[in-house]
Scaffold this motif. Sequence first.
Motif, PDB file in Angstrom:
ATOM      1  N   PHE A 144      46.173  26.334  43.389  1.00 55.61           N
ATOM      2  CA  PHE A 144      45.535  26.602  44.520  1.00 55.61           C
ATOM      3  C   PHE A 144      44.995  27.953  44.536  1.00 55.61           C
ATOM      4  O   PHE A 144      43.716  28.372  44.879  1.00 55.61           O
ATOM      5  CB  PHE A 144      46.271  26.508  45.757  1.00 55.61           C
ATOM      6  N   TRP A 145      45.728  29.180  44.017  1.00 53.88           N
ATOM      7  CA  TRP A 145      45.133  30.103  43.864  1.00 53.88           C
ATOM      8  C   TRP A 145      43.895  30.575  43.016  1.00 53.88           C
ATOM      9  O   TRP A 145      43.542  31.865  42.981  1.00 53.88           O
ATOM     10  CB  TRP A 145      46.480  31.302  43.291  1.00 53.88           C
ATOM     11  N   VAL A 146      43.720  29.679  42.151  1.00 53.20           N
ATOM     12  CA  VAL A 146      42.499  29.723  41.407  1.00 53.20           C
ATOM     13  C   VAL A 146      41.187  29.899  42.382  1.00 53.20           C
ATOM     14  O   VAL A 146      40.310  30.433  41.790  1.00 53.20           O
ATOM     15  CB  VAL A 146      42.342  28.877  40.368  1.00 53.20           C
ATOM     16  N   TYR A 147      41.503  29.438  43.237  1.00 51.85           N
ATOM     17  CA  TYR A 147      40.332  29.857  44.429  1.00 51.85           C
ATOM     18  C   TYR A 147      39.993  31.092  45.204  1.00 51.85           C
ATOM     19  O   TYR A 147      39.179  31.448  45.434  1.00 51.85           O
ATOM     20  CB  TYR A 147      40.379  28.535  45.566  1.00 51.85           C
ATOM     21  N   ILE A 148      41.371  31.848  45.081  1.00 50.31           N
ATOM     22  CA  ILE A 148      41.424  33.000  45.867  1.00 50.31           C
ATOM     23  C   ILE A 148      41.512  34.229  45.065  1.00 50.31           C
ATOM     24  O   ILE A 148      40.666  35.326  45.095  1.00 50.31           O
ATOM     25  CB  ILE A 148      42.992  32.920  46.694  1.00 50.31           C
ATOM     26  N   ILE A 149      42.253  34.320  43.957  1.00 43.57           N
ATOM     27  CA  ILE A 149      42.599  35.595  43.187  1.00 43.57           C
ATOM     28  C   ILE A 149      41.170  35.932  42.505  1.00 43.57           C
ATOM     29  O   ILE A 149      40.885  37.175  42.554  1.00 43.57           O
ATOM     30  CB  ILE A 149      43.572  35.476  41.929  1.00 43.57           C
ATOM     31  N   PRO A 150      40.582  35.203  41.825  1.00 39.35           N
ATOM     32  CA  PRO A 150      39.098  35.498  41.200  1.00 39.35           C
ATOM     33  C   PRO A 150      38.218  35.885  41.848  1.00 39.35           C
ATOM     34  O   PRO A 150      37.172  36.816  41.645  1.00 39.35           O
ATOM     35  CB  PRO A 150      38.998  34.325  40.237  1.00 39.35           C
ATOM     36  N   ALA A 151      38.269  35.421  43.243  1.00 45.63           N
ATOM     37  CA  ALA A 151      37.244  35.997  44.389  1.00 45.63           C
ATOM     38  C   ALA A 151      37.642  37.097  45.418  1.00 45.63           C
ATOM     39  O   ALA A 151      37.041  37.258  46.127  1.00 45.63           O
ATOM     40  CB  ALA A 151      37.075  34.582  45.058  1.00 45.63           C
ATOM     41  N   LEU A 152      38.838  37.738  44.870  1.00 49.98           N
ATOM     42  CA  LEU A 152      39.132  38.901  45.644  1.00 49.98           C
ATOM     43  C   LEU A 152      38.237  39.921  45.829  1.00 49.98           C
ATOM     44  O   LEU A 152      37.823  40.448  46.993  1.00 49.98           O
ATOM     45  CB  LEU A 152      40.487  39.491  45.241  1.00 49.98           C
ATOM     46  N   LEU A 153      37.420  40.441  44.565  1.00 47.03           N
ATOM     47  CA  LEU A 153      36.725  41.546  44.697  1.00 47.03           C
ATOM     48  C   LEU A 153      35.246  41.342  44.459  1.00 47.03           C
ATOM     49  O   LEU A 153      34.977  40.339  43.430  1.00 47.03           O
ATOM     50  CB  LEU A 153      37.210  42.371  43.822  1.00 47.03           C
TER      51      LEU A 153
END
Length: 294
Positions: A144-153
Amino acid sequence: MNRKVMKKDLDSRIFDAINIVIMVLFTIIIVVPLWNVVVSSFASGSALARGNFIFWPDEWSFENYRSVFRDSAILNAFLISAAKTVIGVVTHVFFCAMMAYGMSKADLKGRKLYSTMGIITMFFSGGMIPTYLLIRSLGLLNSFWVYIIPALLSYYDVIILMNFFRAVPVSLEESAKIDGAGYWRVFLQIFLPLSKPALATIALFNGVAQWNDFMTARLYITDKALYPLQMKLYEIIVQSQTQGMQHIGSAVVESTTKGVQLATIVVTTVPILIIYPLLQKHFIAGMLVGAVKE
């Protein structure tokens, strides 16, 4: 003098009339296709096959939406989309604001280097294959974190917030520090509350991007339990197209396939249409930041 005033008034009226006509035509060009998509999604297969309507179908049907929501996994996909949008927006906005606060300080060591590195990321990327290898090495495949971490910045958002933070009076920060406040307290209790328009603007843009994101799941997710709504609806469209290919020559089946596609468009658009008016006031204020100089 009176003739000049009358001529000016006449010119203004002509200009206003032309503007009104252009805006009405522009509105019609936008609204009519949208309305046609919505009513077509409620039309029966036979009505779509005839295709003799623009504003109102002669036969109504909810079968297109039944086809979309018949799959029990739709609810799970909707929850995944909602979760990744909410979590993604909150973490993205906070992370960008945190970085922008530090970058807005002229005495930050290495500030020019960080700025140069950030600007490079705005124009260049590693490409699809290196990015996939990086995601795999980080263990984010089927996570699920592939949706979150790459889009942090997003350094573009950092620049917007950085310029906004610079407009905050220095005296406010100095007064807070005199009272014993540290950097975190100044950031959380002074800069963030004063930056609501900019934060809302970034949240809206990032929220729309997160909600509509399709390629992340397409590239990095094979576990169907982690499919967002867009990916699940893509599967429904592919299945309906496959059924249509099996009945080549049947206009009703092809029209039903088109109806399912139109229904998916409406389903994915409605949440954004609901959220946008809630953020519109802050969004407009954020877009006008820096437009007026006193």
